[in-house]
Design a protein around this motif. Structure first.
Motif, mmCIF file in Angstrom:
data_model
loop_
_atom_site.group_PDB
_atom_site.id
_atom_site.type_symbol
_atom_site.label_atom_id
_atom_site.label_comp_id
_atom_site.label_asym_id
_atom_site.label_seq_id
_atom_site.Cartn_x
_atom_site.Cartn_y
_atom_site.Cartn_z
ATOM 1 N N UNK A 63 0.823 -1.205 0.000
ATOM 2 C CA UNK A 63 0.000 0.000 0.000
ATOM 3 C C UNK A 63 0.858 1.255 0.000
ATOM 4 N N UNK A 64 2.027 1.237 0.676
ATOM 5 C CA UNK A 64 2.826 2.443 0.832
ATOM 6 C C UNK A 64 3.386 2.954 -0.488
ATOM 7 N N UNK A 65 3.586 2.096 -1.477
ATOM 8 C CA UNK A 65 4.154 2.568 -2.741
ATOM 9 C C UNK A 65 3.156 3.391 -3.529
ATOM 10 N N UNK A 113 -3.058 10.111 -1.591
ATOM 11 C CA UNK A 113 -3.074 8.994 -2.539
ATOM 12 C C UNK A 113 -2.588 9.452 -3.909
ATOM 13 N N UNK A 114 -1.634 8.719 -4.480
ATOM 14 C CA UNK A 114 -1.159 9.034 -5.824
ATOM 15 C C UNK A 114 -2.277 8.800 -6.847
ATOM 16 N N UNK A 170 3.935 2.081 -10.150
ATOM 17 C CA UNK A 170 3.748 2.923 -8.960
ATOM 18 C C UNK A 170 4.318 4.321 -9.132
ATOM 19 N N UNK A 171 5.383 4.483 -9.930
ATOM 20 C CA UNK A 171 6.007 5.798 -10.096
ATOM 21 C C UNK A 171 5.448 6.579 -11.287
ATOM 22 N N UNK A 176 -5.781 2.182 1.044
ATOM 23 C CA UNK A 176 -5.500 0.998 1.866
ATOM 24 C C UNK A 176 -5.199 -0.216 0.989
ATOM 25 N N UNK A 177 -4.487 -0.006 -0.121
ATOM 26 C CA UNK A 177 -4.098 -1.092 -1.005
ATOM 27 C C UNK A 177 -5.158 -1.526 -1.995
ATOM 28 N N UNK A 178 -6.343 -0.914 -1.969
ATOM 29 C CA UNK A 178 -7.433 -1.309 -2.856
ATOM 30 C C UNK A 178 -7.670 -0.223 -3.902
#
Length: 345
Positions: free
Chosen positions: A18-20, A108-109, A118-119, A145-147
């Protein structure tokens, strides 16, 4: 204990995943520059905005989240929030996500599609306290939250296009009686019926077909790349789960190997005592060997050979569990490496 360890490992993988897709801190030191959408009020620059104040902006205010990325990769990517007056947002679509806390969208990105790396998030994102804006986007994807969560909006130009179509449809046709009549002696005026259209022949239809074919091919390539991104994403998730499972199995194998080692060490100590008592030149006494066997092993039917055979079995069991442990830990390490590569790619 094992269940608790498994839960900790699973939560750590989910947290790392989730953090990425989140922005932990806004640390960029660059000055905020206004544009057509956000207006500076003092000194020609935008002021830094606290993240906890974005969801409670006053009317007429706007916050832009700017991404600063080093093209040479020498420094880490950073983000910052800048506040200013609301400019002309008519060319952008307000996007919202139903059931999602607005304050979470600030960190949130934002991505143009599901499964993007992710980038590869959008560089500039605007917030007015109610909706999210991004130039050229009417839908977007964030990860809460990863979703994956989809932001949706309506194109602002739809009403204008409908009005233009109604205007064109309402325009009256020019009556044929009012059409310009040509004088037969006027060389610059010719009847439409006598017009020779052969000179206007062109190969435009062939070019149009080629254009359509090229456009379709480009679209197909884009779809394939999009699918490839999504496949990489879910493959990385699967590898993360495999890494956790392999690590848990490896820990269990390590525990079994330690149990076999303890059993071997106990029998090895007993074997040393027996051999020491039986082969001591001064105290060579078979009866004493039997007495030690009966008191220490508590198996009167055992012989010295039985004891050594049991030691060999314990040693083989220990080696087997040790090899299995190394294999599972190796699988876990390889899966983690593969997942990291796919997440970063």
């Amino acid at each position: 204990m094992k269940r608790s360890l498994l839960m900790v490992l699973c939560l750590s993988v989910v947290s790392a995943f989730a953090s990425i897709y989140d922005i932990d801190e806004f640390t960029a030191k660059d000055a905020g520059v206004p544009d057509d959408y956000i207006v500076a009020e003092f000194g020609g620059e935008l002021k830094v905005a606290p993240a906890d104040e974005v969801s409670s902006l006053q009317s007429g205010r706007l916050v832009v989240r700017q991404k600063f990325e080093d093209p040479f990769g020498e420094s880490e990517t950073s983000y910052q929030l800048y506040q200013g007056g609301k400019g002309d947002l008519s060319s952008m679509t307000p996007m919202t996500a139903e059931g999602v806390d607005y304050s979470k969208l600030v960190n949130a990105k934002l991505y143009t599609r599901r499964g993007a790396a992710a980038d590869k998030d959008v560089e500039k994102v605007y917030f007015d306290g109610k909706a999210v804006y991004a130039p050229g986007l009417s839908t977007a994807v964030v990860y809460i939250d990863g979703k994956a969560v989809e932001l949706k909006g309506e194109a602002p130009a739809a009403a204008e296009e409908e009005e233009e179509e109604e205007t064109v449809a309402a325009a009256p046709a020019v009556p044929s009686s009012q059409a310009e009549e040509c004088d037969e002696y006027d060389p610059d005026c010719e009847d439409d019926d006598d017009e020779d259209y052969s000179k206007y022949k062109t190969s435009a239809p062939v070019e149009d077909d080629r254009d359509y074919a090229a456009s379709a091919a480009a679209s197909d390539v884009g779809d394939r790349f999009g699918i490839a991104d999504e496949v990489r994403f879910w493959t990385a998730v699967g590898l993360s789960a495999l890494a956790v499972t392999a690590a848990v199995v490896g820990i269990m194998q390590h525990s079994k190997a330690n149990e076999a080692k303890d059993a071997y060490d106990n029998l090895s100590g007993l074997n040393s005592q027996i051999l020491s008592a039986c082969h001591d030149p001064g105290e060579a006494n078979p009866a004493k060997c039997e007495e030690i066997m009966a008191s220490q092993v508590r198996q009167e039917a055992w012989t010295l050979r039985d004891l050594q055979r049991r030691m060999e079995e314990d040693k083989k069991t220990q080696d087997s569990y040790t090899s299995a442990r190394n294999i599972w830990f190796g699988v876990s390490a390889a899966a983690i490496a593969g997942a990291v590569v796919l997440f970063v790619w």
